[in-house]
Design an enzyme around this catalytic site. Structure first.
Site, PDB file in Angstrom:
ATOM      1  N   SER A   1       0.821  -1.213   0.000  1.00 36.39           N
ATOM      2  CA  SER A   1       0.000   0.000   0.000  1.00 36.39           C
ATOM      3  C   SER A   1       0.854   1.261   0.000  1.00 36.39           C
ATOM      4  CB  SER A   1      -0.907   0.015   1.231  1.00 36.39           C
ATOM      5  OG  SER A   1      -1.759  -1.107   1.230  1.00 36.39           O
TER       6      SER A   1
HETATM    7  N1  SAH Z   1      -1.046  -5.070   3.934  1.00 32.32           N
HETATM    8  C1  SAH Z   1      -0.247  -5.023   2.721  1.00 32.32           C
HETATM    9  C2  SAH Z   1      -1.076  -4.751   1.497  1.00 32.32           C
HETATM   10  C3  SAH Z   1      -1.509  -6.004   0.876  1.00 32.32           C
HETATM   11  S1  SAH Z   1      -2.513  -5.867  -0.570  1.00 32.32           S
HETATM   12  C4  SAH Z   1       0.876  -4.026   2.897  1.00 32.32           C
HETATM   13  O1  SAH Z   1       1.337  -3.861   3.994  1.00 32.32           O
HETATM   14  O2  SAH Z   1       1.349  -3.430   1.970  1.00 32.32           O
HETATM   15  C5  SAH Z   1      -3.892  -6.851  -0.029  1.00 32.32           C
HETATM   16  C6  SAH Z   1      -3.612  -8.297   0.217  1.00 32.32           C
HETATM   17  O3  SAH Z   1      -4.845  -8.877   0.626  1.00 32.32           O
HETATM   18  C7  SAH Z   1      -3.130  -9.091  -0.991  1.00 32.32           C
HETATM   19  O4  SAH Z   1      -1.901  -9.681  -0.696  1.00 32.32           O
HETATM   20  C8  SAH Z   1      -4.233 -10.143  -1.187  1.00 32.32           C
HETATM   21  O5  SAH Z   1      -3.744 -11.401  -1.611  1.00 32.32           O
HETATM   22  C9  SAH Z   1      -4.839 -10.225   0.209  1.00 32.32           C
HETATM   23  N2  SAH Z   1      -6.198 -10.738   0.280  1.00 32.32           N
HETATM   24  C10 SAH Z   1      -7.223 -10.598  -0.600  1.00 32.32           C
HETATM   25  N3  SAH Z   1      -8.331 -11.197  -0.147  1.00 32.32           N
HETATM   26  C11 SAH Z   1      -8.021 -11.751   1.051  1.00 32.32           C
HETATM   27  C12 SAH Z   1      -8.743 -12.521   2.028  1.00 32.32           C
HETATM   28  N4  SAH Z   1     -10.018 -12.847   1.867  1.00 32.32           N
HETATM   29  N5  SAH Z   1      -8.086 -12.905   3.146  1.00 32.32           N
HETATM   30  C13 SAH Z   1      -6.782 -12.584   3.345  1.00 32.32           C
HETATM   31  N6  SAH Z   1      -6.038 -11.880   2.463  1.00 32.32           N
HETATM   32  C14 SAH Z   1      -6.650 -11.456   1.331  1.00 32.32           C
END
Ligand code: SAH
Length: 226
Positions: free
Chosen positions: A78
């Protein structure tokens, strides 16, 4: 706790510029967020956690720029401003246990690790979960537990939580997450609306009721599964 390595020195200028940019953006967005400045503890964590360790090697030079970056599997790390905003809205306290849904590379979890007692984080993509767990361990974040699975169901074995942060855009607020909030607990979550997504803070009130406040339009990868 994680410590900066000597190779961090080459990121010093970018890091200072980023911190100034986040502070400026916090001021511009105050009319939306209701926050003129972000939590100083959050800002200190943003400055300390080595963001360049969380991005793929080809993206390292851009790690301290205020934008999201690709981490593979069609997913992103993010934008720093959004991480600082969501972490502030969570109102983290040193004694808190928090849940993150969407570990990705583990960056948001590392920020939270320095702000609260325990961080539980769930990632749907097993390979990302394994990589994040190894990275967080290598960097010394020993109060974070990572699990592969569908985070929309929460992690009832470790709940209820003082705060829950979702870093993927949800079609609606998952009821299981609201149920796993302590009274007074905050859920910070991007939710789909007609024109895109909106960041929402849901608070579970002491009397058992729910209060929900929209904060700002956002753009996250979708919450999938379940
Ligand atoms: N928190 C991260 C951003 C990750 S992007 C950071 O620090 O930068 C969002 C993530 O959510 C992706 O890796 C995606 O695979 C995950 N995701 C999507 N749906 C999900 C679900 N139902 N449960 C857990 N993770 C999920």
């Amino acid at each position: 706790m994680a410590r900066s390595s000597s190779t961090d020195d080459c990121f010093d200028r970018d890091r200072r510029a980023l911190m100034e940019e986040i502070a400026a953006e916090a001021r511009y967005s105050a009319s939306y967020t209701g926050l003129g400045a972000f939590d100083p503890r959050v800002m200190a964590a943003m400055e300390t956690v080595p963001r360049h360790e969380f991005v793929p090697p080809g993206e390292r030079d851009c790690a301290w720029i205020n934008r999201p970056l690709s981490i593979g599997h069609g997913q992103t790390i993010s934008q720093p401003f959004i991480v600082a905003l969501m972490s502030t809205l969570l109102q983290p306290r040193p004694e808190d246990a928090v849940l993150e849904v969407g570990t990705g590379c583990g960056y948001q979890a590392a920020i939270l690790a320095g702000l609260v007692a325990r961080v539980y984080t769930i990632e749907l993509v097993a390979e990302l979960a394994a990589d994040a767990a190894a990275r967080l361990k290598r960097l010394g974040y020993d109060n974070v537990e990572v699990r592969a699975g569908d985070g929309a169901k929460g992690w009832p074995e470790h709940g209820p939580f003082d705060g829950i942060i979702v870093t993927a855009g949800a079609p609606e607020i998952p009821p299981a997450l609201v149920e796993q909030l302590k009274p007074g607990g905050r859920l910070v979550i991007p939710v789909n609306v007609a024109m895109g997504q909106e960041l929402v803070v849901v608070t579970r009130l002491e009397n058992g009721g729910i209060e929900s406040r929209p904060v700002l339009p956002v753009a996250f990868v979708p919450l999938r599964g379940g």
